[in-house]
Design an enzyme around this catalytic site. Structure first.
Site, PDB file in Angstrom:
ATOM      1  N   ARG A  71     -70.067   8.029  81.153  1.00  0.00           N
ATOM      2  CA  ARG A  71     -70.761   9.108  80.458  1.00  0.00           C
ATOM      3  C   ARG A  71     -71.560   9.674  81.776  1.00  0.00           C
ATOM      4  NH1 ARG A  71     -75.984   8.676  77.383  1.00  0.00           N
ATOM      5  NH2 ARG A  71     -75.960  10.514  76.057  1.00  0.00           N
ATOM      6  N   HIS A  75     -71.595  13.842  82.129  1.00  0.00           N
ATOM      7  CA  HIS A  75     -72.796  14.429  82.264  1.00  0.00           C
ATOM      8  C   HIS A  75     -73.028  15.187  83.621  1.00  0.00           C
ATOM      9  CE1 HIS A  75     -75.275  13.227  78.573  1.00  0.00           C
ATOM     10  NE2 HIS A  75     -73.894  12.900  78.182  1.00  0.00           N
ATOM     11  N   VAL A  79     -72.452  20.043  83.785  1.00  0.00           N
ATOM     12  CA  VAL A  79     -73.592  20.610  84.153  1.00  0.00           C
ATOM     13  C   VAL A  79     -73.580  20.907  85.522  1.00  0.00           C
ATOM     14  CG1 VAL A  79     -76.208  20.638  84.021  1.00  0.00           C
ATOM     15  CG2 VAL A  79     -74.957  19.491  82.414  1.00  0.00           C
ATOM     16  N   ASN A 103     -80.146  13.591  78.730  1.00  0.00           N
ATOM     17  CA  ASN A 103     -79.865  12.681  79.732  1.00  0.00           C
ATOM     18  C   ASN A 103     -80.859  11.450  79.642  1.00  0.00           C
ATOM     19  OD1 ASN A 103     -77.698  13.935  81.003  1.00  0.00           O
ATOM     20  ND2 ASN A 103     -78.922  15.104  82.173  1.00  0.00           N
ATOM     21  N   HIS A 204     -65.613   8.120  73.559  1.00  0.00           N
ATOM     22  CA  HIS A 204     -66.352   7.343  72.645  1.00  0.00           C
ATOM     23  C   HIS A 204     -65.747   6.305  72.357  1.00  0.00           C
ATOM     24  CE1 HIS A 204     -68.835  11.620  71.880  1.00  0.00           C
ATOM     25  NE2 HIS A 204     -68.906  10.843  72.923  1.00  0.00           N
ATOM     26  N   SER A 253     -62.789  -1.355  67.950  1.00  0.00           N
ATOM     27  CA  SER A 253     -62.744  -2.350  69.211  1.00  0.00           C
ATOM     28  C   SER A 253     -63.685  -1.611  70.410  1.00  0.00           C
ATOM     29  CB  SER A 253     -61.409  -2.114  69.673  1.00  0.00           C
ATOM     30  OG  SER A 253     -61.029  -0.600  69.797  1.00  0.00           O
ATOM     31  N   ASP A 258     -59.258   2.279  73.971  1.00  0.00           N
ATOM     32  CA  ASP A 258     -57.803   2.376  73.530  1.00  0.00           C
ATOM     33  C   ASP A 258     -57.916   3.742  72.616  1.00  0.00           C
ATOM     34  OD1 ASP A 258     -59.739   1.438  71.159  1.00  0.00           O
ATOM     35  OD2 ASP A 258     -58.673  -0.480  71.327  1.00  0.00           O
TER      36      ASP A 258
END
Length: 351
Positions: A71, A75, A79, A103, A204, A253, A258
């Site tokens: 992540r 981020h 930006v 953030n 995600h 999971s 996956d």
């Protein structure tokens, strides 16, 4: 007892199924000027092994940090480009990107891990590897070490000298409440197409989310696109709109990289509007379905999206700098060091 030759064959099959050769990829743009797949081959040959071995230790203690590092890379790149600016603390000149609401939930431990990797790499090779390159490698290894594809990362980024404003941060990160039209529009502005958008959203498949990111789909009324049982289970963890509890982003999971995230969407179990609407919208529904039934295809498209994203507005050559500490620009770091030295001198003169 399984013979060593059989074990070798099994390991080779497993490796080939998870390794993605970027050189064979289609539809990849040329590497940005100054980036190379072999940038540190001579100057820091142990770079990638140092990072991977240390992350293996970190994830053995807490696999959740893999999602946090991935992540941070997202981020950072969305930006102002992949320049390590999201790593910077605030300064006297104003607040940093870390002070912008999107953030707030970036993991503090993730920033610590990045700077620890920087320290280990610089100890081995000197200050020649940028924090932004370390972030890109840590993101790749976070994917691979949690079950996803392994792939080459173009390197040679330099660290930015400035962080983006809070307004720029808000304007460039896709909010969880965004519909597919907003998602596609924001990513198109960064030369990422619909397939890239869906594939990158697949990040995600690991990680957690705070209730506040999706309770607008639960209260006052449940979003009709959400599975009722799924919604009722979420309400147990998030009993109020302002609950600060967390849930897994992928219920099937949660700690494995996956394609089950896409299976979730087909079962109306996507957490965010920006997730679930991709299965509702006809422009992206087929892509979601293809990824849900073909994990190899998802992995291939995810890697292409990551390589594209990782080259956005990079600084190379003599641009930017190689930070001595990832959270501080070198000029600020020099000022801090000078102040510390002066305090120590004053302290010594008193005795």
């Amino acid at each position: 007892m399984v013979s060593s030759s059989v074990l070798l064959l099994i390991s080779l099959v497993f490796f080939s199924a998870h390794y993605f050769d970027v050189s064979e990829a289609q539809n990849l743009p040329p590497l940005a000027r100054g980036l190379s797949m072999s940038f540190y081959e001579q100057s820091c040959p142990k770079l990638e092994s140092i990072i991977r071995k240390q992350l293996q230790k970190e994830f053995k203690k807490d696999i959740g940090q893999a999602a946090g590092l991935l992540r941070i890379h997202f981020h950072d790149c969305f930006v102002q480009g992949c320049d390590g600016s999201v790593l910077l603390n605030g300064s006297a000149s104003g607040p940093s990107e870390q002070d912008a609401p999107p953030n707030f939930s970036l993991r503090a431990k993730g920033f610590q891990i990045i700077d620890d990797l920087r320290r280990r790499v610089h100890k081995e090779c000197g200050r020649i590897v940028s924090c932004s390159d370390i972030v890109a490698l840590a993101a790749r290894d976070s994917v691979y070490l949690s079950g996803g594809p392994d792939y080459q990362v173009p390197l040679g980024r330099r660290d930015g000298l400035n962080f983006a404003t809070q307004e720029a941060t808000l304007n460039n990160l896709v909010p969880p409440s965004a519909n597919t039209t907003t998602l596609l529009s924001m990513l198109a502005a960064k030369n990422l197409d619909a397939t890239d958008a869906v594939a990158l959203s697949g990040g995600h498949t690991i990680g957690i989310s705070h209730c506040g990111s999706f309770t607008d789909r639960l209260y006052p009324n449940v979003d009709p696109t959400m599975d009722k049982t799924f919604a009722n289970n979420l309400k147990k963890t998030c009993p109020t709109e302002n609950s600060n509890n967390t849930v897994f982003q992928d219920i099937r999971s949660p700690n494995k990289f996956d394609n089950k995230y896409f299976v979730d969407l087909m079962n109306r179990q996507g957490l965010f509007t920006s997730d679930q609407d991709m299965y509702t919208d006809r422009r992206t529904r087929g892509i979601v379905t293809n990824f849900a039934v073909n994990e190899t295809l998802f992995f291939e498209k995810f890697v292409i999206g990551m390589i594209k994203m990782g080259q956005m507005n990079v600084l190379t050559g003599t641009q930017g700098e190689i930070r001595a500490k990832c959270s501080v620009r070198n000029r600020d770091n020099s000022m801090i060091s000078t102040v510390v030295d002066e305090i120590e001198d004053i302290g010594l003169s008193m005795f």
